[in-house]
Design an enzyme around this catalytic site. Structure first.
Site, short mmCIF file in Angstrom:
data_model
loop_
_atom_site.label_atom_id
_atom_site.label_comp_id
_atom_site.label_asym_id
_atom_site.label_seq_id
_atom_site.Cartn_x
_atom_site.Cartn_y
_atom_site.Cartn_z
N ARG A 174 0.83 -1.20 0.00
CA ARG A 174 0.00 0.00 0.00
C ARG A 174 0.87 1.26 0.00
O ARG A 174 0.40 2.33 -0.38
CB ARG A 174 -0.90 0.04 1.24
CG ARG A 174 -1.94 -1.05 1.31
CD ARG A 174 -2.64 -1.05 2.66
NE ARG A 174 -3.23 0.21 3.04
CZ ARG A 174 -4.41 0.67 2.64
NH1 ARG A 174 -5.15 -0.08 1.85
NH2 ARG A 174 -4.85 1.83 3.05
N ARG A 178 9.86 6.21 -2.76
CA ARG A 178 10.17 7.14 -3.86
C ARG A 178 11.59 7.66 -3.77
O ARG A 178 12.08 7.95 -2.69
CB ARG A 178 9.23 8.35 -3.79
CG ARG A 178 7.79 8.00 -3.94
CD ARG A 178 7.04 9.16 -4.59
NE ARG A 178 5.62 8.86 -4.60
CZ ARG A 178 4.80 9.22 -3.64
NH1 ARG A 178 5.24 9.91 -2.62
NH2 ARG A 178 3.53 8.90 -3.70
N ARG A 250 -8.85 -6.28 13.90
CA ARG A 250 -8.23 -5.33 14.80
C ARG A 250 -9.23 -4.21 15.04
O ARG A 250 -9.94 -3.79 14.11
CB ARG A 250 -6.96 -4.73 14.17
CG ARG A 250 -5.91 -5.73 13.84
CD ARG A 250 -5.31 -6.41 15.04
NE ARG A 250 -4.46 -5.51 15.82
CZ ARG A 250 -3.91 -5.85 16.99
NH1 ARG A 250 -4.17 -7.04 17.52
NH2 ARG A 250 -3.14 -4.99 17.63
N ARG A 280 -0.33 6.25 16.00
CA ARG A 280 -0.24 7.57 15.38
C ARG A 280 -1.12 8.56 16.15
O ARG A 280 -1.99 8.16 16.92
CB ARG A 280 -0.66 7.52 13.91
CG ARG A 280 -2.04 6.97 13.66
CD ARG A 280 -2.30 6.80 12.15
NE ARG A 280 -3.58 6.14 11.91
CZ ARG A 280 -4.02 5.78 10.71
NH1 ARG A 280 -3.29 5.99 9.64
NH2 ARG A 280 -5.19 5.18 10.57
N GLU A 301 -4.11 7.07 18.61
CA GLU A 301 -4.76 5.87 18.07
C GLU A 301 -4.03 4.62 18.57
O GLU A 301 -2.83 4.48 18.37
CB GLU A 301 -4.70 5.98 16.55
CG GLU A 301 -5.52 4.96 15.82
CD GLU A 301 -5.60 5.28 14.32
OE1 GLU A 301 -5.69 6.47 13.93
OE2 GLU A 301 -5.55 4.34 13.54
N TYR A 349 -9.67 -5.53 3.35
CA TYR A 349 -9.13 -4.20 3.69
C TYR A 349 -9.39 -3.32 2.47
O TYR A 349 -8.61 -3.35 1.51
CB TYR A 349 -7.64 -4.40 3.96
CG TYR A 349 -6.80 -3.28 4.51
CD1 TYR A 349 -7.25 -1.98 4.66
CD2 TYR A 349 -5.48 -3.54 4.89
CE1 TYR A 349 -6.42 -1.00 5.18
CE2 TYR A 349 -4.65 -2.56 5.41
CZ TYR A 349 -5.13 -1.29 5.55
OH TYR A 349 -4.30 -0.32 6.06
N ASP A 351 -10.17 0.35 0.53
CA ASP A 351 -10.18 1.81 0.57
C ASP A 351 -11.55 2.30 0.11
O ASP A 351 -12.31 1.56 -0.54
CB ASP A 351 -9.09 2.36 -0.35
CG ASP A 351 -7.70 2.22 0.28
OD1 ASP A 351 -7.61 2.16 1.51
OD2 ASP A 351 -6.71 2.17 -0.48
N1 UDP Z 1 2.99 1.09 8.12
C1 UDP Z 1 4.15 1.10 8.84
N2 UDP Z 1 4.65 2.30 9.28
C2 UDP Z 1 4.01 3.47 9.04
C3 UDP Z 1 2.81 3.46 8.30
C4 UDP Z 1 2.32 2.25 7.85
O1 UDP Z 1 4.75 0.08 9.10
O2 UDP Z 1 4.51 4.52 9.50
C5 UDP Z 1 2.48 -0.22 7.65
C6 UDP Z 1 1.47 -0.80 8.66
O3 UDP Z 1 1.63 -2.20 8.70
C7 UDP Z 1 0.15 -0.42 8.04
C8 UDP Z 1 0.45 -0.54 6.54
O4 UDP Z 1 1.81 -0.11 6.42
O5 UDP Z 1 -0.88 -1.30 8.44
C9 UDP Z 1 -0.47 0.27 5.65
O6 UDP Z 1 -0.40 1.62 6.04
P1 UDP Z 1 -1.57 2.67 5.74
O7 UDP Z 1 -1.03 4.01 6.07
O8 UDP Z 1 -2.08 2.41 4.38
O9 UDP Z 1 -2.62 2.23 6.85
P2 UDP Z 1 -4.11 2.78 7.19
O10 UDP Z 1 -4.06 4.29 7.15
O11 UDP Z 1 -5.02 2.14 6.18
O12 UDP Z 1 -4.29 2.27 8.58
#
Ligand code: UDP
Length: 384
Positions: A174, A178, A250, A280, A301, A349, A351
């Site tokens: 996901r 870059r 979860r 986060r 969170e 999962y 979007d």
């Molecule tokens: N992830 C991570 N570190 C980060 C952000 C994301 O390891 O700082 C991993 C984590 O396993 C997460 C996945 O990447 O579940 C997908 O991240 P995304 O930001 O898409 O998660 P969402 O916002 O859908 O919870």
């Protein structure tokens, strides 16, 4: 002849399918156990600060699908919003997704794009992994151990409650990596936020004379026979009263706090290390940069395994869940008069844009089944 159809759940799937069927001349009822529409996309103004809050966590709309983009723009004014995420790790703040700024800051370097690409490929990436299957293999293969341990390992263990070697590579896919300074979290062509929040957008989708919405209304599967067809966007296992056991999810706990002025200066600050208990912090006023508020409302969170009374957020989809899912899918396929839709109904999962795309396809597929007098399937999008 007009059919009488029920949508269980007033989230994106129920609203979009319901609207499509109502426009085709059918009678649609949408029920939801909650006191608002919008499912987990629900947004609400905070009484204390006036900030528009993403009540069930941050939702940023992004898509490459122009039909879906036109669809949401027909129901809301979308204002420009680019998600730029930061992460705190090892007492520093870094830019996400991993980009040239992250790499140069992390390795104390001033590499140009080609140099950074070459450095990661030859000195960081584990090229012995040829076909990464797990989250950990994917990370080691594409960014290497140092970046993986600083940014992904701890966050992922908190988010998913297991080691990244037990998770599929698709979760990490996901996130882009870059070799430029582009720090846009998403790589989709269209991105934005609805000016008045997602709930107003979903209310607009549901605003049709053929649609009746009933909130705080719990559907009893025994009543399914009252309808020509039911679209179920609740948990797949919930339809069967969880009789084979529960599919794992979860759930999230949000610890709300307010702050005078700006708390963190950005919408999303991740915490990459496992010893910080939350994943986060979101500062909601940054999701609406066109508004201005003195006060600020933030969510810390926390992620944990969902108990029966918790809100299910992320389907776990590990080996044990997939085996149980297979059994529920077999049961579902033997049902008549119900179609399972959306994130919970198909245990995936998803979007928001994909949810809308699938809802439009489901509604069209369903109408063509009616035209051809065929039995509509339990799934238009396979959960397995
Ligand atoms: N992830 C991570 N570190 C980060 C952000 C994301 O390891 O700082 C991993 C984590 O396993 C997460 C996945 O990447 O579940 C997908 O991240 P995304 O930001 O898409 O998660 P969402 O916002 O859908 O919870």
């Amino acid at each position: 002849m007009a059919g009488k159809f029920l949508m269980v759940g007033a989230g994106l799937s129920g609203a979009v399918i319901g609207r499509h069927l109502a426009e085709a001349g059918h009678d649609v009822t949408v029920v939801d156990a909650r006191d608002h529409v919008g499912g987990n996309c629900h947004t609400e103004r905070d009484d204390e600060t006036g900030v528009m809050v993403h009540v069930y966590g941050p939702h940023i709309f992004h898509t490459d699908d122009s039909e879906v983009w036109d669809y949401v723009n027909a129901h809301a004014t979308f204002l420009p919003y680019k998600n730029r995420v930061k992460t705190t790790s090892r007492s520093e703040v870094f830019s996400l997704p991993v980009n040239l700024h992250t790499i140069n800051q992390f390795f104390r370097a001033t590499m140009r794009p080609d140099e950074a690409r070459d450095f990661i490929a030859t000195q960081q990436a584990d090229t012995s992994i040829t076909d990464p299957q797990t989250f950990e293999e994917q990370a080691l293969r594409f960014v290497g151990r140092d970046l993986y341990e600083a940014f992904f390992k701890g966050y992922t263990m908190k988010q998913w409650g297991c080691h990244p070697s037990e998770l599929p590579a698709s979760i990490l896919k996901r996130l882009p990596v870059r070799f430029t300074y582009d720090d846009n979290y998403f790589f989709h062509e269209f991105q934005g936020m609805p000016e008045h929040g997602y709930t107003a957008m979903i209310e607009s989708i549901l605003d049709h004379p053929g649609i009746t919405v009933k909130l705080e209304s719990v559907f009893d599967p025994e009543q399914a026979g009252d309808w020509d067809h039911v679209f179920w966007s609740g948990p797949l296992d919930g339809w069967f009263g969880y009789e084979l056991g529960r599919l794992g999810y979860r759930t999230l706990d949000f610890e709300r706090f307010t702050h005078e002025g700006d708390y963190q200066g950005c919408a999303v600050m991740n915490y990459g290390e496992v010893d910080v208990p939350y994943t986060r912090i979101t500062e909601h006023k940054y999701f609406a940069p066109w508004e201005s508020h003195e006060g600020s409302v933030c969510y810390r969170e926390f992620s944990r395994a969902a108990e029966p009374d918790d809100i299910p957020y992320y389907p776990i989809r590990q080996v044990a869940e997939k085996a149980l899912l297979k059994d529920y899918v077999a049961r579902a396929e033997a049902e008549r008069g119900v179609t399972f839709v959306g994130r919970l109904g198909t245990y995936r999962y998803l979007d928001m844009d994909v949810t809308i795309r699938e809802a439009l396809d489901t509604a069209r597929g369903f109408l063509s089944c009616l035209d051809r007098a065929e039995t509509p399937p339990a799934f238009f999008h396979a959960p397995l």
